[in-house]
Motif scaffolding. Structure first.
Motif, short mmCIF file in Angstrom:
data_model
loop_
_atom_site.label_atom_id
_atom_site.label_comp_id
_atom_site.label_asym_id
_atom_site.label_seq_id
_atom_site.Cartn_x
_atom_site.Cartn_y
_atom_site.Cartn_z
N SER A 183 -4.43 77.82 -51.69
CA SER A 183 -5.72 77.29 -51.25
C SER A 183 -6.88 77.97 -51.96
O SER A 183 -7.86 77.32 -52.34
CB SER A 183 -5.87 77.46 -49.74
OG SER A 183 -4.90 76.70 -49.06
N ARG A 184 -6.78 79.28 -52.15
CA ARG A 184 -7.91 80.02 -52.74
C ARG A 184 -7.84 80.04 -54.27
O ARG A 184 -8.71 79.50 -54.96
CB ARG A 184 -7.91 81.46 -52.21
CG ARG A 184 -8.18 81.55 -50.71
CD ARG A 184 -8.18 83.00 -50.27
NE ARG A 184 -8.44 83.11 -48.84
CZ ARG A 184 -8.70 84.27 -48.24
NH1 ARG A 184 -8.74 85.39 -48.93
NH2 ARG A 184 -8.93 84.32 -46.94
N ILE A 185 -6.79 80.67 -54.80
CA ILE A 185 -6.68 80.81 -56.25
C ILE A 185 -6.37 79.47 -56.90
O ILE A 185 -6.92 79.12 -57.95
CB ILE A 185 -5.59 81.84 -56.62
CG1 ILE A 185 -5.91 83.18 -55.96
CG2 ILE A 185 -5.52 82.00 -58.13
CD1 ILE A 185 -7.28 83.74 -56.27
N GLY A 186 -5.47 78.70 -56.28
CA GLY A 186 -5.13 77.40 -56.84
C GLY A 186 -6.32 76.47 -56.88
O GLY A 186 -6.55 75.78 -57.88
N GLY A 187 -7.10 76.44 -55.80
CA GLY A 187 -8.30 75.61 -55.78
C GLY A 187 -9.30 76.01 -56.84
O GLY A 187 -9.90 75.17 -57.52
N ALA A 188 -9.49 77.32 -56.99
CA ALA A 188 -10.41 77.82 -58.02
C ALA A 188 -9.89 77.46 -59.42
O ALA A 188 -10.67 77.07 -60.30
CB ALA A 188 -10.56 79.34 -57.89
#
Length: 423
Positions: A404-409
């Protein structure tokens, strides 16, 4: 003693009079301009719709619950002329010209990255990120090819369906992506978001269903699953440690200053490099975190500010997205059998890609597909909970958070690069 029913943390004996005052003020046209007029109504309306969405069968289990209801009901209030024109204009200006959306995204990106365990972030980049990339690559290419075959268009399928689904939900995915696309294509983000929002909602629903199916697959073929264990050689450094330290008002102020400064820095760099400010901001924050350039105290301040914003203003933001960025007419027009097939192709592609690459790097195929695949294709935090619940693997939440965090970024960065290559 039974706890009293509350919305937005407020008991009904106060919430109902507040709502009445806001409704009377709205229909009499007595709302002040700017934040003072937009915030209270957006927060109250968001709280009501979020509760309804999270309690409605099927919607709460398969379609993302509150966030989807907030966005589409808010859009419907505009579409059916239920909301006065003056209030619509007020919310649109607050979201766009007054930059509430940018303000929220700055807090989200800076706080979520700086708030992560540093070892977790580095380990994710070195070991987990290739699995995410594998899932994204297969999902994007497969959707593009199927889109070309079905005459939807290779590029259109990638940018309007595959990338939004894999982008990390609404607030951190579809919305900033529509801004990036709008800037590059000279189009209104409203027009683009109307096509992306249904894809994100349907992708989330299908991801939850697929999680349940993968759980059944693991029961039938035990060699494919670690039964909740992701790595065949597990490493404790992959566990994120939650910071439960007490909060001070001063820390929130520090978080505001640092997060908004990172956003402004991104804007400055775009004067020299043709990449969106969001992407620059993400790179800058990641560099600061990985190389330990900021004291833990200030990182903690940003994380606390992010949590404060997410807890209190997410529903309000989604109301603004529904009013200012979601054209219900365009959403209705976008639905077709081809559209549904392409959404399914994206989610299945994410499962296949992460399963294959995950096996190569030592992941169990079922767990790799659930965390790096389906938790990329769902709607962020609420989607993570729904997917892991359907798969009966809640212990994988730290890995879902990486998606959610790194993948989204990563998707925002990838989009900024691809849009210059393909368009």
């Amino acid at each position: 003693m039974k706890e009293r029913f509350k919305l937005a943390g407020i008991e009904m004996k106060y919430f109902i009079p507040i709502t009445i005052v806001l409704l009377v003020g709205m229909y009499l046209g007595k709302f002040p301009k700017g934040m003072l007029g937009a915030f209270p109504l957006m927060m109250v309306l968001g709280a009501i719709l979020n509760y309804i969405g999270n309690k409605t069968p099927i919607i709460k289990d398969y379609l993302g619950g509150g966030p989807i209801v907030i966005i589409f009901v808010s859009a419907a209030l505009v579409y059916f002329n239920v909301m006065p024109e003056g209030q619509i204009k007020l919310m649109k200006e607050f979201m766009t010209t007054q930059s509430f959306l940018d303000f929220y995204i700055a807090a989200l990106v800076v706080g979520s990255i700086l708030g992560m365990n540093r070892k977790l972030l580095i380990k994710a980049a070195l070991g987990y990120l290739p699995v995410i990339i594998g899932g994204v690559a297969v999902a994007v290419l497969l959707t593009g090819i199927v889109g070309a075959v079905l005459n939807y268009g290779f590029v259109n399928s990638i940018f309007y369906i595959a990338i939004p689904i894999m982008g990390g939900g609404m607030g951190a995915g579809a919305v900033p992506l529509s801004q990036i696309f709008g800037q590059a294509l000279n189009k209104q983000p409203t027009e683009l978001l109307a096509v992306m929002v249904p894809a994100v909602a349907l992708g989330n629903a299908l991801a939850i269903v697929c999680a349940g199916l993968l759980d059944k697959l693991g029961q039938k073929y035990p060699k494919l699953t670690g039964n909740g264990k992701l790595l065949k050689v597990q490493d404790d450094s992959m566990i994120a440690h939650k910071n439960d330290a007490s909060l001070t008002y001063e820390e929130l102020g520090i978080g505001v200053i640092i997060s908004t400064t990172f956003f402004i820095f991104g804007g400055i760099v775009t004067k020299f490099i043709s990449i969106h400010a969001y992407a620059i901001m993400i790179i800058a924050v990641a560099i600061v975190k990985v190389f330990g350039l900021m004291d833990e105290y200030y990182e903690s301040c940003c994380a606390k500010w992010f949590n404060f914003i997410m807890k209190n203003f997410t529903s309000a933001l989604l109301v603004g997205i529904g009013v200012a960025y979601t054209s219900l007419e365009s959403v209705i027009e976008s639905f077709s059998p081809t559209y549904l097939i392409l959404v399914g192709t994206t989610v299945v592609g994410a499962v296949i890609g992460t399963a294959l690459v995950g096996k190569l790097v030592g992941f169990y195929m079922i767990e790799g597909s659930i965390t790096a695949g389906l938790c990329m294709a769902n709607m962020g935090g609420t989607g993570d909970v729904a997917v892991l619940s359907a798969a009966h693997r809640m212990e994988l939440m730290p890995f879902a958070q990486i998606s959610s965090r790194i993948g989204g970024a990563f998707m925002l960065l990838l989009t900024s690069l691809l849009i210059n290559l393909l368009l």
